[in-house]
Structures are given as structure tokens and as C-alpha cells.
Design a protein around this motif. Sequence first.
Motif, PDB file in Angstrom:
ATOM      1  N   UNK A   9       3.394  -9.406   1.658  1.00  0.00           N
ATOM      2  CA  UNK A   9       3.921  -8.072   1.954  1.00  0.00           C
ATOM      3  C   UNK A   9       2.930  -6.984   1.556  1.00  0.00           C
ATOM      4  N   UNK A  10       2.186  -7.221   0.492  1.00  0.00           N
ATOM      5  CA  UNK A  10       1.152  -6.266   0.097  1.00  0.00           C
ATOM      6  C   UNK A  10       0.047  -6.218   1.143  1.00  0.00           C
ATOM      7  N   UNK A  11      -0.348  -7.378   1.650  1.00  0.00           N
ATOM      8  CA  UNK A  11      -1.362  -7.415   2.708  1.00  0.00           C
ATOM      9  C   UNK A  11      -0.865  -6.711   3.968  1.00  0.00           C
ATOM     10  N   UNK A  12       0.395  -6.932   4.324  1.00  0.00           N
ATOM     11  CA  UNK A  12       0.968  -6.254   5.493  1.00  0.00           C
ATOM     12  C   UNK A  12       0.989  -4.744   5.268  1.00  0.00           C
ATOM     13  N   UNK A  13       1.352  -4.321   4.059  1.00  0.00           N
ATOM     14  CA  UNK A  13       1.383  -2.896   3.753  1.00  0.00           C
ATOM     15  C   UNK A  13      -0.013  -2.282   3.881  1.00  0.00           C
ATOM     16  N   UNK A 108       2.175  10.828  21.242  1.00  0.00           N
ATOM     17  CA  UNK A 108       2.392   9.405  21.025  1.00  0.00           C
ATOM     18  C   UNK A 108       1.523   8.861  19.894  1.00  0.00           C
ATOM     19  N   UNK A 109       0.307   9.345  19.743  1.00  0.00           N
ATOM     20  CA  UNK A 109      -0.578   8.883  18.671  1.00  0.00           C
ATOM     21  C   UNK A 109       0.025   9.212  17.310  1.00  0.00           C
ATOM     22  N   UNK A 110       0.606  10.408  17.199  1.00  0.00           N
ATOM     23  CA  UNK A 110       1.252  10.783  15.945  1.00  0.00           C
ATOM     24  C   UNK A 110       2.462   9.890  15.678  1.00  0.00           C
ATOM     25  N   UNK A 111       3.212   9.570  16.731  1.00  0.00           N
ATOM     26  CA  UNK A 111       4.361   8.678  16.590  1.00  0.00           C
ATOM     27  C   UNK A 111       3.918   7.303  16.079  1.00  0.00           C
ATOM     28  N   UNK A 112       2.829   6.752  16.642  1.00  0.00           N
ATOM     29  CA  UNK A 112       2.323   5.459  16.177  1.00  0.00           C
ATOM     30  C   UNK A 112       1.896   5.533  14.714  1.00  0.00           C
ATOM     31  N   UNK A 113       1.272   6.646  14.331  1.00  0.00           N
ATOM     32  CA  UNK A 113       0.887   6.825  12.934  1.00  0.00           C
ATOM     33  C   UNK A 113       2.094   6.836  12.009  1.00  0.00           C
ATOM     34  N   UNK A 114       3.167   7.490  12.444  1.00  0.00           N
ATOM     35  CA  UNK A 114       4.386   7.517  11.638  1.00  0.00           C
ATOM     36  C   UNK A 114       5.018   6.129  11.543  1.00  0.00           C
ATOM     37  N   UNK A 115       5.002   5.379  12.647  1.00  0.00           N
ATOM     38  CA  UNK A 115       5.554   4.018  12.615  1.00  0.00           C
ATOM     39  C   UNK A 115       4.736   3.119  11.687  1.00  0.00           C
ATOM     40  N   UNK A 116       3.429   3.271  11.710  1.00  0.00           N
ATOM     41  CA  UNK A 116       2.569   2.496  10.806  1.00  0.00           C
ATOM     42  C   UNK A 116       2.839   2.875   9.350  1.00  0.00           C
ATOM     43  N   UNK A 117       3.073   4.151   9.094  1.00  0.00           N
ATOM     44  CA  UNK A 117       3.396   4.596   7.740  1.00  0.00           C
ATOM     45  C   UNK A 117       4.699   3.961   7.268  1.00  0.00           C
ATOM     46  N   UNK A 118       5.695   3.939   8.137  1.00  0.00           N
ATOM     47  CA  UNK A 118       6.959   3.293   7.783  1.00  0.00           C
ATOM     48  C   UNK A 118       6.762   1.802   7.522  1.00  0.00           C
ATOM     49  N   UNK A 119       5.916   1.152   8.308  1.00  0.00           N
ATOM     50  CA  UNK A 119       5.607  -0.255   8.077  1.00  0.00           C
ATOM     51  C   UNK A 119       4.934  -0.469   6.729  1.00  0.00           C
ATOM     52  N   UNK A 122       7.586  -0.055   4.034  1.00  0.00           N
ATOM     53  CA  UNK A 122       8.463  -1.231   4.011  1.00  0.00           C
ATOM     54  C   UNK A 122       7.758  -2.411   3.338  1.00  0.00           C
ATOM     55  N   UNK A 123       6.474  -2.595   3.621  1.00  0.00           N
ATOM     56  CA  UNK A 123       5.715  -3.669   2.980  1.00  0.00           C
ATOM     57  C   UNK A 123       5.598  -3.467   1.485  1.00  0.00           C
ATOM     58  N   UNK A 124       5.371  -2.211   1.059  1.00  0.00           N
ATOM     59  CA  UNK A 124       5.298  -1.932  -0.378  1.00  0.00           C
ATOM     60  C   UNK A 124       6.651  -2.149  -1.052  1.00  0.00           C
ATOM     61  N   UNK A 125       7.716  -1.756  -0.385  1.00  0.00           N
ATOM     62  CA  UNK A 125       9.050  -1.965  -0.935  1.00  0.00           C
ATOM     63  C   UNK A 125       9.353  -3.455  -1.063  1.00  0.00           C
ATOM     64  N   UNK A 126       9.026  -4.226  -0.031  1.00  0.00           N
ATOM     65  CA  UNK A 126       9.250  -5.671  -0.082  1.00  0.00           C
ATOM     66  C   UNK A 126       8.401  -6.303  -1.182  1.00  0.00           C
ATOM     67  N   UNK A 127       7.155  -5.874  -1.305  1.00  0.00           N
ATOM     68  CA  UNK A 127       6.272  -6.412  -2.340  1.00  0.00           C
ATOM     69  C   UNK A 127       6.815  -6.102  -3.731  1.00  0.00           C
ATOM     70  N   UNK A 128       7.310  -4.897  -3.921  1.00  0.00           N
ATOM     71  CA  UNK A 128       7.792  -4.510  -5.256  1.00  0.00           C
ATOM     72  C   UNK A 128       9.093  -5.209  -5.631  1.00  0.00           C
TER      73      UNK A 128
END
Length: 144
Positions: A9-13, A108-119, A122-128
Motif C-alpha cells: 500500500x505504501x508503494x501504491x501510495x 480533465x488533467x486537473x481531475x486526473x491529478x485529483x484522482x491520483x491524490x485520492x489514490x 487511500x494507499x497511505x491510509x491502508x498502509x497506516x
Amino acid sequence: MRIFPGSIFLLAALAFGAGAVHFFQQFVDYRLNGLPSVGTVLRVTVYPVHNGGKSSYTRYTDVQFATAEGTLIKHSFHDELSGAKEGDQVDLLYKPENPQDVVSASWLTLFFGLMMTLGALAGLLAFSSFTPMKAPPQGPPVEP
């Protein structure tokens, strides 16, 4: 030695975080350094794609636009401008030093950036949520 079972999950984050940085940098770069233009959709071509028994479609949208100097440039977008039809006008941003370096002026580029930020979050939350475990003992057991 400690083993972290949530390391994936850390690697995914980290991967999502790198993607977010890329999309945000691209968005800001074109907004600050790009010049706006309006392009005309010349042709839309849709091709079927077969991959492992599944089929989908890929779309090429050919657009012509004029630079600030009046030079006409033709550019083909791959799987962008999905709702555009022949004859439509589309907003574009291009680099003045290289007019072939052009993107859609959509958000759309900003939207993708926001989706990546959420990902990444989520990865940091799962890792923690994982607690470190001790490594299994190595060698013979110790007598008390």
C-alpha cells in the motif's frame, strides 16, 4: 528486523503520488506557458481493439488550429476529446516554442491529478492501518 505487511500500500501510495505530481505539473505548465487556440475537428476515427478476448475502441481525433503567428498546425489526439464530432470547435493550449506540443484546454488533467491524490491518500491510509510484525525467529528455539 520488522516486516511491514502493508508495504504494497505504501508503494501504491508513492506511485499514485508521483502520478498526481505529474498531472498537476502538466496542468500548471500549460496554463502558465501555453498559448490558447481554437481548433476545428477535421476527422474522428474509431478503431476496434481486441485484447485477450475483450474488445474496446480507441479513438483518434484530428484537429487543425492556428498559432499566434497564423501557422496552421494539424494534430491527432488519441483517446481525448471523446465527445467531439467533425466540424466542432475545441479549445486547445499549445507551447509557443513547439506548437506540436498541444493539449486540450479542458480541466480533465486537473481531475486526473485529483484522482491520483485520492489514490495516494487511500494507499497511505491502508498502509497506516497495518501494524508492524516481528520477523519469525531464526535458528533453534531458546530454552527458558
